[in-house]
Design an enzyme around this catalytic site. Structure first.
Site, PDB file in Angstrom:
ATOM      1  N   SER A   1     -10.820  50.313 -32.498  1.00 57.34           N
ATOM      2  CA  SER A   1     -10.163  50.818 -33.751  1.00 57.34           C
ATOM      3  C   SER A   1     -10.066  51.708 -35.193  1.00 57.34           C
ATOM      4  CB  SER A   1     -10.125  49.418 -34.428  1.00 57.34           C
ATOM      5  OG  SER A   1      -9.630  49.372 -35.634  1.00 57.34           O
ATOM      6  N   GLY A   2      -9.181  52.039 -35.069  1.00 54.57           N
ATOM      7  CA  GLY A   2      -8.982  53.775 -36.066  1.00 54.57           C
ATOM      8  C   GLY A   2      -9.026  52.879 -37.025  1.00 54.57           C
ATOM      9  N   LEU A   3      -8.526  51.595 -37.301  1.00 53.75           N
ATOM     10  CA  LEU A   3      -8.961  51.006 -39.064  1.00 53.75           C
ATOM     11  C   LEU A   3     -10.248  50.438 -38.899  1.00 53.75           C
ATOM     12  CD1 LEU A   3      -7.733  49.627 -41.577  1.00 53.75           C
ATOM     13  CD2 LEU A   3      -7.420  47.203 -40.380  1.00 53.75           C
TER      14      LEU A   3
ATOM     15  N   ASP B   1      -7.954  53.999 -43.402  1.00 54.90           N
ATOM     16  CA  ASP B   1      -6.951  54.412 -42.665  1.00 54.90           C
ATOM     17  C   ASP B   1      -5.535  55.413 -42.177  1.00 54.90           C
ATOM     18  OD1 ASP B   1      -6.525  54.279 -39.498  1.00 54.90           O
ATOM     19  OD2 ASP B   1      -5.724  52.404 -39.619  1.00 54.90           O
TER      20      ASP B   1
ATOM     21  N   ASP C   1      -8.333  54.546 -30.688  1.00 52.44           N
ATOM     22  CA  ASP C   1      -6.727  54.225 -31.050  1.00 52.44           C
ATOM     23  C   ASP C   1      -6.562  55.507 -31.331  1.00 52.44           C
ATOM     24  OD1 ASP C   1      -4.980  54.053 -32.290  1.00 52.44           O
ATOM     25  OD2 ASP C   1      -6.578  52.731 -33.977  1.00 52.44           O
TER      26      ASP C   1
ATOM     27  N   ASP D   1      -4.176  56.960 -33.507  1.00 56.64           N
ATOM     28  CA  ASP D   1      -3.481  57.336 -34.350  1.00 56.64           C
ATOM     29  C   ASP D   1      -2.480  57.751 -33.836  1.00 56.64           C
ATOM     30  OD1 ASP D   1      -5.001  55.885 -35.897  1.00 56.64           O
ATOM     31  OD2 ASP D   1      -6.172  57.788 -36.741  1.00 56.64           O
TER      32      ASP D   1
ATOM     33  N   GLU E   1       0.174  56.787 -31.218  1.00 53.68           N
ATOM     34  CA  GLU E   1       1.481  56.020 -32.362  1.00 53.68           C
ATOM     35  C   GLU E   1       2.102  56.732 -32.053  1.00 53.68           C
ATOM     36  OE1 GLU E   1      -1.615  53.961 -34.393  1.00 53.68           O
ATOM     37  OE2 GLU E   1      -0.255  54.398 -36.147  1.00 53.68           O
TER      38      GLU E   1
ATOM     39  N   LYS F   1      -1.547  59.583 -40.060  1.00 56.44           N
ATOM     40  CA  LYS F   1      -0.538  57.663 -40.196  1.00 56.44           C
ATOM     41  C   LYS F   1      -0.931  56.936 -41.269  1.00 56.44           C
ATOM     42  CE  LYS F   1      -2.509  54.901 -39.072  1.00 56.44           C
ATOM     43  NZ  LYS F   1      -3.585  54.459 -37.902  1.00 56.44           N
TER      44      LYS F   1
ATOM     45  N   ASN G   1      -1.464  53.243 -42.111  1.00 60.40           N
ATOM     46  CA  ASN G   1      -1.622  51.645 -41.173  1.00 60.40           C
ATOM     47  C   ASN G   1      -1.050  51.351 -41.140  1.00 60.40           C
ATOM     48  OD1 ASN G   1      -2.774  48.844 -41.541  1.00 60.40           O
ATOM     49  ND2 ASN G   1      -4.428  49.839 -40.025  1.00 60.40           N
ATOM     50  N   SER G   2      -0.325  50.396 -40.270  1.00 61.79           N
ATOM     51  CA  SER G   2       0.811  49.850 -40.135  1.00 61.79           C
ATOM     52  C   SER G   2       1.178  48.270 -40.645  1.00 61.79           C
ATOM     53  CB  SER G   2       0.820  49.058 -38.213  1.00 61.79           C
ATOM     54  OG  SER G   2       0.672  49.998 -37.187  1.00 61.79           O
TER      55      SER G   2
ATOM     56  N   ARG H   1       2.058  53.593 -28.090  1.00 62.26           N
ATOM     57  CA  ARG H   1       2.114  52.817 -28.639  1.00 62.26           C
ATOM     58  C   ARG H   1       3.561  52.622 -29.821  1.00 62.26           C
ATOM     59  NH1 ARG H   1      -2.612  51.146 -33.551  1.00 62.26           N
ATOM     60  NH2 ARG H   1      -1.048  50.649 -35.655  1.00 62.26           N
TER      61      ARG H   1
ATOM     62  N   HIS I   1       3.937  46.923 -31.205  1.00 61.38           N
ATOM     63  CA  HIS I   1       3.451  46.514 -32.278  1.00 61.38           C
ATOM     64  C   HIS I   1       4.320  45.543 -32.970  1.00 61.38           C
ATOM     65  CE1 HIS I   1       0.131  45.648 -35.010  1.00 61.38           C
ATOM     66  NE2 HIS I   1      -0.559  46.474 -35.568  1.00 61.38           N
TER      67      HIS I   1
HETATM   68  C1  SPV Z   1      -6.601  49.507 -35.526  1.00 60.45           C
HETATM   69  O1  SPV Z   1      -7.176  48.626 -35.372  1.00 60.45           O
HETATM   70  O2  SPV Z   1      -6.813  50.618 -35.906  1.00 60.45           O
HETATM   71  C2  SPV Z   1      -4.223  49.612 -35.226  1.00 60.45           C
HETATM   72  C3  SPV Z   1      -3.839  48.417 -35.050  1.00 60.45           C
HETATM   73  O3  SPV Z   1      -3.995  50.674 -35.051  1.00 60.45           O
HETATM   74  S1  SPV Z   1      -3.234  48.460 -36.322  1.00 60.45           S
HETATM   75  O4  SPV Z   1      -4.637  47.798 -37.587  1.00 60.45           O
HETATM   76  O5  SPV Z   1      -3.003  46.837 -36.932  1.00 60.45           O
HETATM   77  O6  SPV Z   1      -2.321  49.218 -37.285  1.00 60.45           O
HETATM   78 MG    MG Z   2      -5.174  52.169 -36.242  1.00 54.62          MG
END
Ligand code: SPV
Ligand code: MG
Length: 534
Positions: free
Chosen positions: A42-44, A54, A81, A83, A110, A116, A118-119, A154, A185
């Protein structure tokens, strides 16, 4: 099976599959151990673990380094991930090559802009141009060497506030470009958007979801909707945060770790997760066998009754010489010579025998046993290079240093100036050697012929000072000899004389290392007064 192939199988599976988040080698190991078939890098989570946001604050090579550790630590596939791909199609191609080199099974990109966001932060995030993004997917497919490497496209359309039509339009474009799966997502707390997409999606390209916000939906709902993979995207970093916050608060408040100790993983558990046993086994296989550090065995079991009152409570090894116990002074001499592993055989007044960083072996039968019996008690220590010493001798540092440097399997330090010591003969371990000491330069080896307190004066070449060195082989020979002698009825009373005699009878060579004075033993009160000025 290759990790890329393992991931492909997950994509093709008819069952709902799961990926679990990890953010470093340790958490990746834990994910695999728990039974998950794949890892979401996971990027986060990785950025959080690195202490940055992130927002592509960690460079792509820094991310690469993290996933490399994760990949090295595990045997299940990792979906990175990625990004937005850290740039355009060209950066993306290079990333894919590097990921393949590091055993990463798949990358997810994505359709947003670099850097980027975070979503789950803000609204109406800007999407990438659809065709530009499709070109990026094509570039991945053309760049990958392993045909089983996968790219997951994504779609952030729902996150950015677009409707199903736009998400579907893009999904077709990305699938046409070669995406191996689509990650749809949504940040709604219900799975409506995801289910709507799944209901409308007719193509075979599998769907991946991240139910971080609609977490309360039972997975059976996803199963029925034909979802391929569910990603638990950040739960390891979140539990790590809660656990670390809680323990830090507690330790800070209590100024102690006593209350937390039982609730946390043991240090041993860390070693297990690091596979310390594998390294130990490899060391066995690859490192040359080493004997370990030189040891000293100090025989200090006897009282020394001749010292009278001084030894009513403690043995002579603990008598004060120049303000410090004899044993402590001897331990210093050993340490100065690099011998740090010191074992003391104690007997008489054993509770009074103490020295820092020294280990003890007890001969509780000291009253009616001799020197060899004490040494036999320390048989377990007779391995590798060993110096054996009586507990009542003091010698100049160079005596020990030169003995250690002498070479030979069994070497005795022998005083050639024995005549100058005015002591009653009964106390002395006389030696006949292959040649007498000479002040002329002579580096030929000298051998022990006999050691006995009752040699006629004309046969005495020196006096053994109670200090001997054994190489690994020598220690083995001495240990074997002790075993042999221990079968005899009189073993309990034997002195070193019997050991040397046995070794010589087995044609074992015993070297003599001549010194001239510079030592004393503390047998009687006169010795003690001399020792005070030593
Ligand atoms: C991550 O886990 O870094 C993701 C998922 O990209 S989210 O945080 O939901 O975007
Ligand atoms: Mg991410």
């Amino acid at each position: 099976m290759k990790k890329t192939t393992q991931f492909r199988r997950m994509l093709q599976s008819n069952r709902l599959e799961f990926l679990m988040e990890a953010h470093n080698g340790l958490s990746a190991t834990i994910v695999e151990e728990a039974g998950f078939k794949g890892i979401w890098a996971s990027g986060l989570s990785m950025s959080a673990a690195l202490g940055v946001r992130d927002n592509n604050e960690a460079s792509w090579t820094q991310v690469l380094e993290v996933v490399e550790f994760m990949s090295d630590a595990t045997s299940i596939p990792i979906l990175l991930d990625g990004d937005t791909g850290y740039g355009n199609f060209n950066n993306m191609r290079r990333l894919v090559r590097k990921l393949e080199q590091r055993g990463i099974a798949a990358v997810c990109i994505e359709d947003k802009l670099f850097p980027k966001t975070n979503s789950f932060i803000g609204e109406q995030q800007e999407l990438a141009d659809m065709d530009e993004f499709a070109g990026k997917i094509k570039a991945v497919k053309d760049a990958q060497v392993d045909p089983d490497f996968s790219v997951v496209a994504r779609l952030e359309g729902f996150i950015a506030g677009w409707g199903l039509d736009e998400v579907l339009r893009r999904a077709h474009a990305y699938a046409d470009a070669g995406a191996d799966a689509l990650l749809i997502h949504s940040k709604k707390t219900t799975p409506d958007q995801i289910l709507a997409f799944a209901g409308a999606w007719r193509r075979s390209c599998p769907i991946i979801i991240v139910p971080t916000m609609y977490y309360s939906t039972p997975v059976e709902v996803f199963e029925q909707a034909g979802i391929g993979i569910v990603i638990w995207a950040n739960h390891n970093i979140r539990i790590a945060i809660s656990a670390m916050q809680s323990i830090c608060r507690s330790i800070h408040a209590e100024r102690s770790v006593a209350n937390v100790e039982d609730q946390i993983a043991s240090v041993k558990e860390i070693f297990r997760l690091q596979r310390a046993d594998e390294l130990a086994a490899a060391e066995e296989r690859y490192l040359p066998k080493q004997d370990g550090p030189v040891r000293a065995i100090v025989l200090a079991a006897s009282r020394g009754a001749e010292l009278g009152e001084l030894t009513t409570k403690k043995p002579k090894a603990m008598v004060q010489i120049g303000g410090r116990p004899l044993l402590h002074r001897q331990a210093d001499l050993f340490r100065n010579a690099g011998v740090r592993h010191i074992v003391v055989v104690r007997g008489y007044g054993k509770n009074e025998v103490d020295a820092p960083d020294v280990r003890f072996v007890d001969n509780d039968e000291y009253a009616d046993t001799g020197e060899l019996y004490s040494l036999f008690k320390a048989l377990g220590e007779l391995k590798g290079e060993v110096v054996i010493s009586f507990g009542d001798v003091l010698f100049r540092q160079f005596v020990l240093n030169t003995l250690l440097a002498e070479g030979g399997d069994i070497v005795l330090a022998v005083d050639a100036a024995w005549r100058e010591r005015a002591v009653e003969d009964a106390y002395r371990d006389f030696v006949t050697a292959s040649r007498p000491y000479s002040i002329k330069y002579d580096d030929s080896e000298v051998w022990l012929r006999k050691q006995s307190p009752t040699l006629p004066a004309e046969r005495i070449d020196g006096e053994w000072i109670g200090l001997m060195y054994c190489s690994s082989r020598g220690a083995q020979l001495v240990a074997d000899a002790l075993h042999k002698l221990s079968d005899g009825a009189n073993f309990r009373k034997l002195r070193f004389e019997a050991l040397f005699e046995h070794l010589l009878s087995q044609n074992v060579s015993i070297n003599v290392h001549y010194i001239t004075g510079h030592w004393l033993d503390v047998d009687r009160l006169e010795d003690l007064s001399q020792a005070q000025t030593f």
